[in-house]
Design a protein around this motif. Sequence first.
Motif, PDB file in Angstrom:
ATOM      1  N   UNK A 218       0.818  -1.211   0.000  1.00  0.00           N
ATOM      2  CA  UNK A 218       0.000   0.000   0.000  1.00  0.00           C
ATOM      3  C   UNK A 218       0.851   1.259   0.000  1.00  0.00           C
ATOM      4  N   UNK A 219       0.624   2.075  -1.028  1.00  0.00           N
ATOM      5  CA  UNK A 219       1.305   3.348  -1.125  1.00  0.00           C
ATOM      6  C   UNK A 219       2.714   3.282  -1.653  1.00  0.00           C
ATOM      7  N   UNK A 220       3.283   2.078  -1.788  1.00  0.00           N
ATOM      8  CA  UNK A 220       4.689   1.944  -2.156  1.00  0.00           C
ATOM      9  C   UNK A 220       4.909   1.230  -3.486  1.00  0.00           C
ATOM     10  N   UNK A 221       4.125   0.197  -3.737  1.00  0.00           N
ATOM     11  CA  UNK A 221       4.382  -0.639  -4.899  1.00  0.00           C
ATOM     12  C   UNK A 221       3.105  -1.361  -5.305  1.00  0.00           C
ATOM     13  N   UNK A 222       2.948  -1.591  -6.598  1.00  0.00           N
ATOM     14  CA  UNK A 222       1.876  -2.445  -7.094  1.00  0.00           C
ATOM     15  C   UNK A 222       2.402  -3.212  -8.300  1.00  0.00           C
ATOM     16  N   UNK A 223       2.118  -4.513  -8.341  1.00  0.00           N
ATOM     17  CA  UNK A 223       2.595  -5.371  -9.423  1.00  0.00           C
ATOM     18  C   UNK A 223       1.416  -6.010 -10.146  1.00  0.00           C
ATOM     19  N   UNK A 224       1.533  -6.062 -11.472  1.00  0.00           N
ATOM     20  CA  UNK A 224       0.524  -6.690 -12.318  1.00  0.00           C
ATOM     21  C   UNK A 224       1.178  -7.838 -13.075  1.00  0.00           C
ATOM     22  N   UNK A 225       0.415  -8.917 -13.276  1.00  0.00           N
ATOM     23  CA  UNK A 225       0.901 -10.023 -14.096  1.00  0.00           C
ATOM     24  C   UNK A 225      -0.007 -10.192 -15.298  1.00  0.00           C
ATOM     25  N   UNK A 226       0.585 -10.623 -16.388  1.00  0.00           N
ATOM     26  CA  UNK A 226      -0.163 -10.837 -17.620  1.00  0.00           C
ATOM     27  C   UNK A 226      -1.215 -11.912 -17.384  1.00  0.00           C
ATOM     28  N   UNK A 227      -2.448 -11.611 -17.779  1.00  0.00           N
ATOM     29  CA  UNK A 227      -3.544 -12.566 -17.618  1.00  0.00           C
ATOM     30  C   UNK A 227      -3.429 -13.637 -18.695  1.00  0.00           C
ATOM     31  N   UNK A 228      -3.066 -14.833 -18.287  1.00  0.00           N
ATOM     32  CA  UNK A 228      -2.846 -15.913 -19.254  1.00  0.00           C
ATOM     33  C   UNK A 228      -4.126 -16.294 -19.990  1.00  0.00           C
ATOM     34  N   UNK A 229      -5.280 -16.106 -19.320  1.00  0.00           N
ATOM     35  CA  UNK A 229      -6.561 -16.486 -19.942  1.00  0.00           C
ATOM     36  C   UNK A 229      -7.289 -15.279 -20.524  1.00  0.00           C
ATOM     37  N   UNK A 230      -6.539 -14.225 -20.847  1.00  0.00           N
ATOM     38  CA  UNK A 230      -7.161 -13.010 -21.366  1.00  0.00           C
ATOM     39  C   UNK A 230      -7.899 -13.312 -22.663  1.00  0.00           C
ATOM     40  N   UNK A 231      -9.163 -13.024 -22.688  1.00  0.00           N
ATOM     41  CA  UNK A 231     -10.024 -13.424 -23.802  1.00  0.00           C
ATOM     42  C   UNK A 231      -9.642 -12.743 -25.113  1.00  0.00           C
ATOM     43  N   UNK A 232      -9.061 -11.533 -25.044  1.00  0.00           N
ATOM     44  CA  UNK A 232      -8.828 -10.729 -26.255  1.00  0.00           C
ATOM     45  C   UNK A 232      -7.365 -10.702 -26.678  1.00  0.00           C
ATOM     46  N   UNK A 233      -6.557 -11.666 -26.203  1.00  0.00           N
ATOM     47  CA  UNK A 233      -5.124 -11.598 -26.533  1.00  0.00           C
ATOM     48  C   UNK A 233      -4.857 -11.712 -28.036  1.00  0.00           C
ATOM     49  N   UNK A 234      -5.796 -12.311 -28.788  1.00  0.00           N
ATOM     50  CA  UNK A 234      -5.641 -12.416 -30.236  1.00  0.00           C
ATOM     51  C   UNK A 234      -6.594 -11.498 -30.991  1.00  0.00           C
ATOM     52  N   UNK A 235      -7.196 -10.561 -30.273  1.00  0.00           N
ATOM     53  CA  UNK A 235      -8.105  -9.600 -30.899  1.00  0.00           C
ATOM     54  C   UNK A 235      -7.283  -8.591 -31.715  1.00  0.00           C
ATOM     55  N   UNK A 236      -7.766  -8.149 -32.873  1.00  0.00           N
ATOM     56  CA  UNK A 236      -6.980  -7.210 -33.707  1.00  0.00           C
ATOM     57  C   UNK A 236      -6.520  -5.960 -32.979  1.00  0.00           C
ATOM     58  N   UNK A 237      -7.298  -5.480 -32.008  1.00  0.00           N
ATOM     59  CA  UNK A 237      -6.904  -4.270 -31.290  1.00  0.00           C
ATOM     60  C   UNK A 237      -5.856  -4.543 -30.223  1.00  0.00           C
ATOM     61  N   UNK A 238      -5.577  -5.823 -29.939  1.00  0.00           N
ATOM     62  CA  UNK A 238      -4.649  -6.196 -28.868  1.00  0.00           C
ATOM     63  C   UNK A 238      -3.389  -6.888 -29.383  1.00  0.00           C
ATOM     64  N   UNK A 239      -3.399  -7.340 -30.609  1.00  0.00           N
ATOM     65  CA  UNK A 239      -2.231  -8.043 -31.152  1.00  0.00           C
ATOM     66  C   UNK A 239      -1.003  -7.127 -31.114  1.00  0.00           C
TER      67      UNK A 239
END
Length: 603
Positions: A218-239
């Motif tokens: 809190x207030x110091x750091x935040x980490x995000x990981x790539x969503x492996x099951x992301x539904x739009x990973x092959x969508x034209x706007x996301x490629x």
Amino acid sequence: MFRIILCGILLSHWVLAETFSDKGFSLFGEIKYKELKHFDYVNPNAPKAGNIKLYELGSYDTLNPIALKGIPAAGLELLYDTLTVRSEDEPFSEYGLIAERIQRDVNNQFVIFHLNKKATFHDGSPVSAFDVEFSFKAILESQNPVITRYYQDVAEVVVVDKWTVRFNFKNNQNKELPLILGQIQIFPKKFYEGRKFGENPLEIPLGGGPYMVESIEAGKKISYKLAENYWAKDHPTRIGQFNFKKVTYEYYKDDTVALEAFKAGVYDYRQENSAKNWALAYAGNALKKGYIKKEELSHSLPSGMQGFFFNTRKEIFKDIRVRKALGYAFNFEWSNKNLFFSQYTRTKSYFDNSPLASFSVPLEKETAILKPFSSSLPQELFTQPFVLPIHKQVSNDRGLLKKAQKLLADAGYKSVKGKLQKDGKPLAFELILVSPAMERVAIPFKKNLSILGIDMKIRTIDTTQYINRLRSFDYDMVVGVVPQSLSPGNEQRFFFSSQSADEQGSRNYAGIKNEVVDALIEKVIFAKDRGELVDYTRALDRVLLWNYYVIPHFHNRSFRVAYWDRFSHPKITPLYGIGFWSWWIDEAKDMVLMEKNPKLRRK
């Protein structure tokens, strides 16, 4: 305006009950991608690899991206998808993501979004019309004027069926309204059942975007990981985008400390806003050996307006002569040469670096727009171009300071023992800053004001206090930034309208309450075509300038970025952005860099 493009064929007119798919939409004009496979400014074969660290200044205390109170964490936009996605190489075009199809009434009284049934949240649950309805209502209930002002012309949201949602409008004049609705972040309704949205500000939320929260300090750091099951990973706007497996934002209290941390390899990438830092602060072994790279990426974005904003809610700045006079004391030419290594251009318009900026004297169409308001406007506006003072001498131009003295005398101020007074009250005020780097700009300004007999105190405060004071308009003068797009619209209301002047949290820094400005804002929003939009925006720009609500600063027509040499990026840079999320970790570069700098290894 948030520029939207939806899946649908290019239209000259919308047709009731006709559905459009597989293409894009632009508010005015042609679209670039008739058959979108991926954007030109991405590498469709970019690898998904590597962990990167970025930085932010200050702190955060909420994971609610629409919170009015508190400071949202950096990167929250990575958690959620929107109905549409902006193209960064078109001025006002976007393409559908969650919104697969759209229907709009020919009379612009409603819009219907048909959702992509493949869209899901990270837990696998489908994104439905009920989630869109919930998200829109959450935005309104947040009472955050920066966001809610966009949607004030929406009468109601109606769920037609699970995959279809309809928005009814209060009037049919706001042509961009169907477009900006596409920019709503979609939150999962089910996740918040039984509790109020944002009630627990640091609860890790469920999202549906390319990333999910991995951990927080809190207030110091935040980490995000790539969503492996992301539904739009092959969508034209996301490629070709969102290519890092892990993204961490670390917070620093001071930019000087943050810069030293970057040079020590603590994080990977930064956008530099200080001309002095860009010219001098990166020198060292890492830059000399090529471990750190510096690039200037040119762009075609409007500059927006950065400057010393007067708070006209305060009695001291209600007189336009006082505001105009103080502008003579800002010596941009000296600052640019001695502080900025001549890297900047003076900002002369709220829409500088774009065709929307006013120039010279009003042309025929602009004159016709402004004539009905002539009794409320300075007559010079019609006969003279708006110009900013130019200090032609190396030091201060005494002629300009004499003009300032005359204006202040006309406003009733007299010199008493070297200090200006009116009715026994001194001409004195406070400038609040959040960045110590801006002190270099403010101190010479303060000295010039003292020559005029004006006492300006400079106070630099921490980020949290600064944001709170900004939201409550608790300042005399502030360095404000009003960003602009190539297609201005509803956002002009919370920048400049009378309604937003007393609405805490708005960006009406100057407290503008001007009937002419209000009328021109509405004309901008309701422009029928691109030509009208340009004419109305230039007229608005001209009126704002001639009211001297701000002492304009300067701008740079390129992004200055520095990074450790572990990245590659596409050869094509988008015209209207940096395109950072299309970058990727280059394995060959990364191996060489890590071998020579083991401290840079990212776990």
